[in-house]
Each structure stands twice: as C-alpha cells, then as structure tokens.
Motif scaffolding. Structure first.
Motif, PDB file in Angstrom:
ATOM      1  N   PRO A 198       0.822  -1.212   0.000  1.00  0.00           N
ATOM      2  CA  PRO A 198       0.000   0.000   0.000  1.00  0.00           C
ATOM      3  C   PRO A 198       0.859   1.267   0.000  1.00  0.00           C
ATOM      4  N   THR A 199       0.412   2.255  -0.773  1.00  0.00           N
ATOM      5  CA  THR A 199       0.995   3.593  -0.737  1.00  0.00           C
ATOM      6  C   THR A 199      -0.106   4.583  -1.084  1.00  0.00           C
ATOM      7  N   ARG A 200       0.171   5.880  -0.977  1.00  0.00           N
ATOM      8  CA  ARG A 200      -0.855   6.880  -1.261  1.00  0.00           C
ATOM      9  C   ARG A 200      -1.105   6.992  -2.763  1.00  0.00           C
ATOM     10  N   ALA A 201      -2.385   7.069  -3.150  1.00  0.00           N
ATOM     11  CA  ALA A 201      -2.761   7.195  -4.552  1.00  0.00           C
ATOM     12  C   ALA A 201      -2.364   8.568  -5.098  1.00  0.00           C
ATOM     13  N   ALA A 202      -2.248   8.657  -6.424  1.00  0.00           N
ATOM     14  CA  ALA A 202      -1.866   9.899  -7.109  1.00  0.00           C
ATOM     15  C   ALA A 202      -2.942  10.260  -8.137  1.00  0.00           C
ATOM     16  N   ARG A 203      -2.783  11.449  -8.727  1.00  0.00           N
ATOM     17  CA  ARG A 203      -3.778  11.969  -9.668  1.00  0.00           C
ATOM     18  C   ARG A 203      -3.083  12.943 -10.610  1.00  0.00           C
ATOM     19  N   LEU A 204      -3.614  13.080 -11.841  1.00  0.00           N
ATOM     20  CA  LEU A 204      -3.099  14.091 -12.771  1.00  0.00           C
ATOM     21  C   LEU A 204      -4.254  14.680 -13.561  1.00  0.00           C
ATOM     22  N   GLY A 205      -3.981  15.804 -14.226  1.00  0.00           N
ATOM     23  CA  GLY A 205      -5.003  16.437 -15.059  1.00  0.00           C
ATOM     24  C   GLY A 205      -4.752  17.922 -15.194  1.00  0.00           C
ATOM     25  N   ASP A 206      -5.688  18.606 -15.797  1.00  0.00           N
ATOM     26  CA  ASP A 206      -5.831  20.055 -15.757  1.00  0.00           C
ATOM     27  C   ASP A 206      -6.763  20.565 -16.837  1.00  0.00           C
ATOM     28  N   PHE A 207      -6.263  21.263 -17.894  1.00  0.00           N
ATOM     29  CA  PHE A 207      -7.075  22.271 -18.567  1.00  0.00           C
ATOM     30  C   PHE A 207      -6.799  22.274 -20.066  1.00  0.00           C
ATOM     31  N   VAL A 208      -7.892  22.443 -20.843  1.00  0.00           N
ATOM     32  CA  VAL A 208      -7.801  22.677 -22.287  1.00  0.00           C
ATOM     33  C   VAL A 208      -8.520  23.988 -22.569  1.00  0.00           C
ATOM     34  N   TRP A 209      -7.852  24.887 -23.280  1.00  0.00           N
ATOM     35  CA  TRP A 209      -8.444  26.214 -23.505  1.00  0.00           C
ATOM     36  C   TRP A 209      -8.200  26.676 -24.934  1.00  0.00           C
ATOM     37  N   LEU A 210      -8.944  27.704 -25.321  1.00  0.00           N
ATOM     38  CA  LEU A 210      -8.800  28.297 -26.651  1.00  0.00           C
ATOM     39  C   LEU A 210      -7.819  29.457 -26.567  1.00  0.00           C
ATOM     40  N   ASP A 211      -6.673  29.301 -27.197  1.00  0.00           N
ATOM     41  CA  ASP A 211      -5.594  30.291 -27.131  1.00  0.00           C
ATOM     42  C   ASP A 211      -5.834  31.351 -28.207  1.00  0.00           C
ATOM     43  N   LEU A 212      -6.634  32.360 -27.858  1.00  0.00           N
ATOM     44  CA  LEU A 212      -7.092  33.335 -28.851  1.00  0.00           C
ATOM     45  C   LEU A 212      -5.951  34.100 -29.499  1.00  0.00           C
ATOM     46  N   ASN A 213      -4.937  34.468 -28.710  1.00  0.00           N
ATOM     47  CA  ASN A 213      -3.827  35.235 -29.288  1.00  0.00           C
ATOM     48  C   ASN A 213      -2.643  34.366 -29.676  1.00  0.00           C
ATOM     49  N   ALA A 214      -2.808  33.035 -29.573  1.00  0.00           N
ATOM     50  CA  ALA A 214      -1.798  32.071 -30.032  1.00  0.00           C
ATOM     51  C   ALA A 214      -0.423  32.303 -29.418  1.00  0.00           C
ATOM     52  N   ASN A 215      -0.382  32.746 -28.138  1.00  0.00           N
ATOM     53  CA  ASN A 215       0.914  32.956 -27.492  1.00  0.00           C
ATOM     54  C   ASN A 215       1.330  31.781 -26.618  1.00  0.00           C
ATOM     55  N   GLY A 216       0.508  30.724 -26.578  1.00  0.00           N
ATOM     56  CA  GLY A 216       0.848  29.536 -25.812  1.00  0.00           C
ATOM     57  C   GLY A 216       0.588  29.647 -24.328  1.00  0.00           C
ATOM     58  N   LEU A 217      -0.047  30.738 -23.871  1.00  0.00           N
ATOM     59  CA  LEU A 217      -0.300  30.960 -22.441  1.00  0.00           C
ATOM     60  C   LEU A 217      -1.794  31.117 -22.181  1.00  0.00           C
ATOM     61  N   GLN A 218      -2.220  30.754 -20.991  1.00  0.00           N
ATOM     62  CA  GLN A 218      -3.625  30.845 -20.590  1.00  0.00           C
ATOM     63  C   GLN A 218      -3.910  32.262 -20.100  1.00  0.00           C
ATOM     64  N   ASP A 219      -4.209  33.140 -21.027  1.00  0.00           N
ATOM     65  CA  ASP A 219      -4.453  34.538 -20.681  1.00  0.00           C
ATOM     66  C   ASP A 219      -5.888  34.725 -20.195  1.00  0.00           C
ATOM     67  N   ALA A 220      -6.129  35.872 -19.555  1.00  0.00           N
ATOM     68  CA  ALA A 220      -7.465  36.205 -19.089  1.00  0.00           C
ATOM     69  C   ALA A 220      -8.434  36.270 -20.261  1.00  0.00           C
ATOM     70  N   LEU A 221      -9.672  35.852 -20.024  1.00  0.00           N
ATOM     71  CA  LEU A 221     -10.762  35.887 -20.997  1.00  0.00           C
ATOM     72  C   LEU A 221     -10.534  34.956 -22.182  1.00  0.00           C
ATOM     73  N   GLU A 222      -9.706  33.917 -21.989  1.00  0.00           N
ATOM     74  CA  GLU A 222      -9.591  32.844 -22.979  1.00  0.00           C
ATOM     75  C   GLU A 222     -10.341  31.639 -22.420  1.00  0.00           C
ATOM     76  N   PRO A 223     -11.388  31.182 -23.120  1.00  0.00           N
ATOM     77  CA  PRO A 223     -12.312  30.208 -22.525  1.00  0.00           C
ATOM     78  C   PRO A 223     -11.765  28.786 -22.522  1.00  0.00           C
ATOM     79  N   GLY A 224     -12.178  28.014 -21.506  1.00  0.00           N
ATOM     80  CA  GLY A 224     -11.944  26.585 -21.509  1.00  0.00           C
ATOM     81  C   GLY A 224     -12.838  25.907 -22.529  1.00  0.00           C
ATOM     82  N   VAL A 225     -12.409  24.727 -22.994  1.00  0.00           N
ATOM     83  CA  VAL A 225     -13.126  24.017 -24.052  1.00  0.00           C
ATOM     84  C   VAL A 225     -13.585  22.658 -23.520  1.00  0.00           C
ATOM     85  N   ASN A 226     -14.884  22.438 -23.476  1.00  0.00           N
ATOM     86  CA  ASN A 226     -15.438  21.153 -23.055  1.00  0.00           C
ATOM     87  C   ASN A 226     -15.485  20.168 -24.215  1.00  0.00           C
TER      88      ASN A 226
END
Length: 518
Positions: A198-226
């Motif tokens: 036995p050991t402690r379980a782990a987890r991974l994940g995060d976020f997919v978004w629309l990079d409106l200005n194509a700068n590769g960064l999650q800027d303000a007012l760039e929406p997540g994509v479901n």
C-alpha cells in the motif's frame, strides 16, 4: 526500446514496523540497494499483503538471499495478467483487486476494525483462494473473513468495494503489486509470493483552452473548451504518442466543468487513482477545425499556465507521480485551423450602465447563448438555417468554433430573470469592449449578422446586462438650518417627489426624458 517496469530489492526475515505505522501486515519487506523504483527507496520497510496463498512464501529462504520484484499497478489488469505468471491461477479474479484496495483502505484508515489475519484471509478469498486454509497466519476468525469478503464484493453505491477507485484528494491508499523472484546465492529462478504494497494514490489532469492570441499561455478571458477527448496511456515503444495495439491503454475522458471548484468553469479533466512510481502520459485529441498552440511557452512563467501538448500529436511527455501527488499542470491550448473560423466572447454585468467593459465588471455565468448559421445556402433567411447553443462559463465566456468561413452567423443571448435589460450597444470605444445587442429591451438579445474569414476568431461579440437600481431617502424639516438631520427633526409627510430619467438614450435634457412619482 520497450517499457521496463520499476523494481525493488528486499530481504527477509521481516523486521517489525512499516511506513503505515501501527497496524500489522502479513509481511514487512526490508528494501535494499539495487531497485529502480523512485517511490520505494532503499533502507525503508514497507507493509506487504500476499496475493496467492498457493505460491511459496518468502519464509525459509537461505541466509544471504534477496529478492527483486517488478512493480505494477493493481488497476492495470492487462499488464498484470501478462506479466505475473505467479497469479496465473488467479487471473479470473484479478478484477476483484479494486475490492482488495477498498479493504486495504478500510484497514489502514480504521473504518474496518479487524485483525491482520482476517484481512489477509479476505484478500485470498477475493482472489480465488480458500480463506479457511490460512496456514501459518493463524486462521483468524472465519466468520469475520466471510463477512469482509461479502461486503467487499458489493458495489460502492451499496457500501462495498466493487468499483472502488482510491481518491488522491481524500489521501487514500492504492496497492502496488510486486512480482518477486529469488536472487543471491543458490538462485534458482523460481517465482516467489506476489504481494500488494500500500501507498498513497496519485492523480493528474488540468485544462484545455482556446488560445485566442496564439501565445501559448492561458491569458485572461480565454475560454476553456469542453468535450475534448483525453487519453491516458503508457508509451511502450517510447515514440512519444499513443499507438493502438502497441501501447498500454489506461483510460479516456473528456474535458468538462471543473470538479474541484464551485460554479461552472469549463475545459477541465483529471485521472484519479493512479499508482505512484509508474510512468503516465496523456494525449489530447483536437476537435474538428482546431490544432494545438505552441507548447512550453513558459520561459518566464509557471508551467501551470502554458500548453504541454505536442503541436502535431497532442501528446504530453510522460510523468511519474509521487505518493499523494496531484500533477495539475498537463494542459493543452487550441487554435483554429486556417481553413476554419470561430466567434464568441463575453457576457458581463455593466455596473455603471455606460455600455463599456470599464468598471471592474464581472462575467455572468450560465447565460444561454444561441448561434444561428446560414446553413447550406450560407444565408440567414429562414431556409435551412442551423442553430446550436452553449452556456457561459464562470468567467462569463462562451465560444463557437469549427465554423464555415463566408457563412452568415448571428448570436442571441437569453436574458436572465435577475436583469432588467441589456446595456446600450455600440457606444464609443473599441468593439472588443462594448455590447453588441441591438435590441436592449428584448428578452432575447440579438446581435448583427457577421461573416468570418478563414482562420478568423471574432472575439468581439459581447453582451452587457443591467440590474434594476433604486434611489431615495428622507425629506425632513431642518429646524436649526444647519443642513444636517439632527435628532428630533421631524420627517415631512405627503410631499410630492418627482424622478426624472434619461429615457431611451439614458441622458437627461435630451429627447425622450421621462418622469415618475412614488
């Protein structure tokens, strides 16, 4: 190059204790140098539970012997069935390892109060062995073993362990399966007892978004994509992407609302119940009409706000997780392909009612936004028009992607009941910061028709909303003429008071002013 599982080396006899502390286990393994595991380190002691009572245990090994074991996840049954010849007789029962993990969690978290002998017997019973033939573990209480086994077979929804997945956020345990062989003087290559550590379980994940200005960064007012498909796999041929039939498929999910925060925030995913010390990799599948933005644009920024997906394959480099870790930095930014188009942006509360996003305005979530398209003829004319809708996220953002360049599109917003009207449209300022609803008083706010060019994302189609406001206070007799409401100065009753409003244009002393009295 193929995948090689991590290993541990250990010796016997069993020293007392273990990292999980006060509770006894069937075996305590003393780890020594020579293993490759990054989780189970030399000079530590780990608890271990036997998985097959019909295989030789470690007892009776000659002095100087040590053991080396390959490590596997107790949730990756395909790998276990192929790699662990020691469990060949129990292969039909490997699906019960989730119930075994449930029992392990109950034992160490003291929600199942029992002796270790009873737990060991229940584990054997779940994996197809006779729990009454307990051999050198001292029988235990057969009635308790039978009850534990029966409860563990019940579905999770019924208070059992069938379908149990260890929750990293709840600090739960996951079993790592160790498949040992004898080494050292007199090595004969025989299989030894497979165990669960036995050991402690782990987890991974995060976020997919629309990079409106194509700068590769999650800027303000760039929406997540479901709705973006995310695949979890182990890259057996080490070519950096998932290959069906070659690599180990571990699961798939789709991005959706953030499960870890209140409200609606789109574009999130996660995989829970992962085994520390094993390599994991995710691969994103770009929706139709989208590609991936430039990865690793984080020279001066945290890795949590850039994109990690390969621009061609959508795969992220492998990660190995520590016990109890949540790696929440595996993100993907999307961009429109040059042959497609998109539109969207923002619904906000116009606090100062000036029609411009300039007052610290806050986005409004769960506003229904409908897109009407021109259909086959490309014209919005009631003949073959198409409609689709989304809801704004927690930041007030929405978007529609994979649209046809040259086709007519029109957006409409459904006004929530808490708001009295849309704000004034198209006031002086940039089109990116005003409201575009042309019928402010309507229950449904409609924008002008737009057409898009190839690769264009029009992020200027916004809607501002207004709440009802009120004003008023008190008319009083200022007895001493000092301009203050002193104690004892009486209010005036029955006096007519008139309110002048700016009317349709919102401005007083222009045509359309209105008056009202309370």
């Amino acid at each position: 190059m193929s995948y090689t599982p991590p290993t541990i080396r250990f010796t016997l006899p069993r020293p007392p204790g273990g990292p999980l502390g006060e509770r006894e286990s069937f075996d305590d393994l003393h780890l020594i140098n020579g293993g490759t595991s990054t989780v189970f380190l030399p000079n530590t002691i780990v608890d271990a539970w036997c998985l097959d009572r019909n295989i030789n245990s470690f007892f009776g090994a000659p002095p100087g012997h040590f053991f080396q074991a390959n490590l596997y996840s107790s949730y990756e049954l395909g790998s276990l069935g192929v790699a662990m010849t020691g469990l060949a007789g129990n292969g039909a029962f490997l699906h019960n390892l989730d119930s075994v993990n449930w029992l392990i969690n109950g034992y160490y978290q003291n929600t199942i109060v029992t002796l270790w002998q009873n737990l060991q017997g229940a584990i054997w019973g779940l994996l197809g062995d006779d729990p009454t033939a307990n051999g050198n573990i001292n029988a235990g209480n057969q009635a308790i073993i039978t009850a534990l086994t029966a409860q563990a077979r019940l579905p999770v929804a019924s208070g059992g362990g069938d379908g149990f997945v260890p929750d990293q956020a709840a600090n739960q345990y996951i079993g790592v399966v160790a498949d040992p062989r004898f080494f050292g003087p007199g090595y004969n290559g025989n299989e030894a007892q497979p165990v669960l550590i036995p050991t402690r379980a782990a987890r991974l994940g995060d976020f997919v978004w629309l990079d409106l200005n194509a700068n590769g960064l999650q800027d303000a007012l760039e929406p997540g994509v479901n709705g973006v498909t995310v695949t979890l796999f182990r890259d057996l041929n080490a070519n950096g992407s998932y290959d069906v039939g070659t690599d180990t498929f571990l699961g798939t999910t789709a991005t959706g609302d953030d499960p870890n925060t209140a409200g609606v925030q789109q574009g999130y995913y996660q995989f829970n119940g992962l085994t520390p010390g094993l390599p994991y990799q995710v691969q994103f599948t770009a929706p139709a009409g989208f590609g991936f933005t430039t990865p690793n644009a984080n020279t001066n920024f945290s890795d949590t706000i850039d994109s990690d997906a390969n621009i061609v394959t959508g795969a992220v480099p492998p990660v190995t997780l520590a016990p109890g870790e949540f790696n929440g930095s595996l993100d993907a930014g999307l961009r429109l392909l040059p042959t497609r188009a998109g539109l969207g942006n923002y619904v906000w509360e116009d606090l100062n009612a000036d029609g411009i996003q300039n007052d610290g305005a806050t986005g409004i979530q769960n506003v229904k936004v409908t897109l009407t398209g021109g259909g086959a003829d490309g014209l919005i004319n009631g003949v073959g028009d198409t409609t689709t809708f989304v809801f704004t996220d927690a930041s007030g953002l929405y978007f529609f992607g994979n649209l046809n360049p040259g086709e007519e599109y029109q957006v409409s917003f459904e006004r929530p009941a808490a708001y009295v009207s849309f704000t004034r449209p198209d006031v002086l300022g940039t089109d990116a910061t005003d409201s575009d609803v042309t019928n402010p008083a309507g229950l449904t706010g409609i924008t002008p028709i737009v057409t898009l060019t190839p690769g264009q994302y029009n992020d200027t189609i916004d809607a501002g909303l207004l709440r009802l406001a009120s004003l008023g206070d008190r008319l009083f007799t200022d007895t001493n003429g000092n301009g203050l409401q002193d104690g004892g100065e009486a209010g005036v009753v029955g006096q007519a008071i008139t309110l002048i409003g700016g009317g349709a244009d919102g401005l007083i002393s222009t045509p359309g002013d209105n008056t009202s009295t309370p």
